[in-house]
Design a protein around this motif. Structure first.
Motif, PDB file in Angstrom:
ATOM      1  N   HIS A  22       0.783  -1.240   0.052  1.00  0.00           N
ATOM      2  CA  HIS A  22       0.180   0.064   0.121  1.00  0.00           C
ATOM      3  C   HIS A  22       0.855   1.176  -0.148  1.00  0.00           C
ATOM      4  N   ILE A  23       2.104   1.085  -1.148  1.00  0.00           N
ATOM      5  CA  ILE A  23       2.689   2.468  -0.963  1.00  0.00           C
ATOM      6  C   ILE A  23       2.501   3.039  -2.480  1.00  0.00           C
ATOM      7  N   GLU A  24       2.733   3.682  -2.595  1.00  0.00           N
ATOM      8  CA  GLU A  24       2.417   4.533  -3.740  1.00  0.00           C
ATOM      9  C   GLU A  24       3.893   5.371  -4.093  1.00  0.00           C
ATOM     10  N   LEU A  25       3.662   4.825  -5.499  1.00  0.00           N
ATOM     11  CA  LEU A  25       5.252   5.329  -6.015  1.00  0.00           C
ATOM     12  C   LEU A  25       4.896   6.944  -6.608  1.00  0.00           C
ATOM     13  N   VAL A  26       5.502   7.873  -5.892  1.00  0.00           N
ATOM     14  CA  VAL A  26       5.133   9.604  -6.677  1.00  0.00           C
ATOM     15  C   VAL A  26       5.861   9.184  -7.700  1.00  0.00           C
ATOM     16  N   ASP A  27       7.410   9.722  -7.553  1.00  0.00           N
ATOM     17  CA  ASP A  27       8.297   9.863  -8.221  1.00  0.00           C
ATOM     18  C   ASP A  27       9.168   9.021  -8.890  1.00  0.00           C
ATOM     19  N   ILE A  28      10.179   8.851  -9.977  1.00  0.00           N
ATOM     20  CA  ILE A  28      11.449   8.331 -10.258  1.00  0.00           C
ATOM     21  C   ILE A  28      12.185   9.572 -10.934  1.00  0.00           C
ATOM     22  N   GLU A  29      13.755   9.631 -10.884  1.00  0.00           N
ATOM     23  CA  GLU A  29      14.724  10.502 -10.981  1.00  0.00           C
ATOM     24  C   GLU A  29      15.969  10.090 -11.673  1.00  0.00           C
ATOM     25  N   TYR A  30      16.018  10.044 -12.348  1.00  0.00           N
ATOM     26  CA  TYR A  30      18.217   9.098 -12.552  1.00  0.00           C
ATOM     27  C   TYR A  30      18.589  10.207 -12.884  1.00  0.00           C
ATOM     28  N   VAL A  31      19.397  11.457 -12.215  1.00  0.00           N
ATOM     29  CA  VAL A  31      19.886  12.418 -13.055  1.00  0.00           C
ATOM     30  C   VAL A  31      21.678  12.607 -12.571  1.00  0.00           C
ATOM     31  N   LYS A  32      22.698  13.192 -13.212  1.00  0.00           N
ATOM     32  CA  LYS A  32      23.763  12.919 -12.663  1.00  0.00           C
ATOM     33  C   LYS A  32      24.051  14.285 -12.467  1.00  0.00           C
ATOM     34  N   GLU A  33      25.025  14.479 -11.297  1.00  0.00           N
ATOM     35  CA  GLU A  33      25.080  15.533 -10.412  1.00  0.00           C
ATOM     36  C   GLU A  33      26.784  15.464 -10.077  1.00  0.00           C
ATOM     37  N   GLY A  34      27.231  16.903 -10.878  1.00  0.00           N
ATOM     38  CA  GLY A  34      29.090  16.398 -11.050  1.00  0.00           C
ATOM     39  C   GLY A  34      29.221  15.262 -11.464  1.00  0.00           C
ATOM     40  N   SER A  35      29.738  14.484 -10.932  1.00  0.00           N
ATOM     41  CA  SER A  35      30.463  13.066 -11.838  1.00  0.00           C
ATOM     42  C   SER A  35      29.678  12.172 -11.670  1.00  0.00           C
ATOM     43  N   ASN A  36      28.235  12.251 -10.227  1.00  0.00           N
ATOM     44  CA  ASN A  36      27.692  10.643  -9.711  1.00  0.00           C
ATOM     45  C   ASN A  36      26.290  11.157 -10.931  1.00  0.00           C
ATOM     46  N   TRP A  37      25.757   9.992 -10.632  1.00  0.00           N
ATOM     47  CA  TRP A  37      24.830   9.509 -11.279  1.00  0.00           C
ATOM     48  C   TRP A  37      23.953   9.223 -10.127  1.00  0.00           C
ATOM     49  N   PHE A  38      22.394   9.768 -10.306  1.00  0.00           N
ATOM     50  CA  PHE A  38      21.179   9.336  -8.996  1.00  0.00           C
ATOM     51  C   PHE A  38      20.365   9.050  -9.711  1.00  0.00           C
ATOM     52  N   LEU A  39      20.262   7.345  -8.470  1.00  0.00           N
ATOM     53  CA  LEU A  39      18.404   6.937  -9.056  1.00  0.00           C
ATOM     54  C   LEU A  39      17.713   7.093  -7.644  1.00  0.00           C
ATOM     55  N   ARG A  40      16.514   8.193  -7.859  1.00  0.00           N
ATOM     56  CA  ARG A  40      15.653   8.492  -6.832  1.00  0.00           C
ATOM     57  C   ARG A  40      14.825   8.261  -6.992  1.00  0.00           C
TER      58      ARG A  40
END
Length: 155
Positions: A22-40
């Motif tokens: 019963h958890i809602e998926l609000v959003d997904i981001e895949y972004v590069k910040e500096g030299s690092n990639w983030f999957l949020r």
């Protein structure tokens, strides 16, 4: 790869687990910040999401990502609450936000403005009506012209 490519893959991996808990998926981001990639991944649930919920979603998703390995880059996985200024992305987000303070930006000016802050008075599926925080005037904003929208904290 970009968010548009990664988002449906991650959504598919999470759907059954989130529905079951019963958890809602609000959003997904895949972004590069500096030299690092983030999957949020931003999740929420009725009554609010807590750190333990985020930890369980993170563990589940991490195992699925390791198993299928759909992302070629090295990245950091972050699972969290959308926060107090939750983004409004889906029609049900706008429905739930009626009566709350919002901040909306548009792709093009409406009545000479591209930013609107105030109470979301109504949402009919196609248009949101924002009662300006400074004054008694409302503006009808077509959903198709919304660049971004989020809940806004009033001080």
């Amino acid at each position: 790869m970009n968010t548009a490519t990664i988002k449906p893959i991650v959504e598919d991996m999470l759907k059954g687990y989130l529905d079951e808990h019963h958890i809602e998926l609000v959003d997904i981001e895949y972004v590069k910040e500096g030299s690092n990639w983030f999957l949020r991944v931003y999740v929420d649930k009725e009554g609010g999401i807590d750190i333990d919920d985020c930890g369980r979603v993170s563990e589940y998703l991490s195992a699925k990502l390791d198993e299928k390995d759909p992302i070629p880059d090295a990245y950091f996985l972050e699972v969290s609450s959308p926060g107090a200024e939750r983004p409004l992305k889906k029609p049900q987000d706008y429905v739930r936000a009626v009566g709350q303070n919002v901040f909306v930006t548009t792709y093009e000016p409406i009545d000479g403005k591209k930013e609107f802050e105030g109470t979301l008075e109504a949402f009919d599926g196609d248009t949101l009506t924002v009662l300006h925080s400074k004054g008694k005037k409302s503006t009808a904003v077509p959903l198709a012209k919304v660049a971004s929208a989020r809940l806004a904290i009033v001080f």
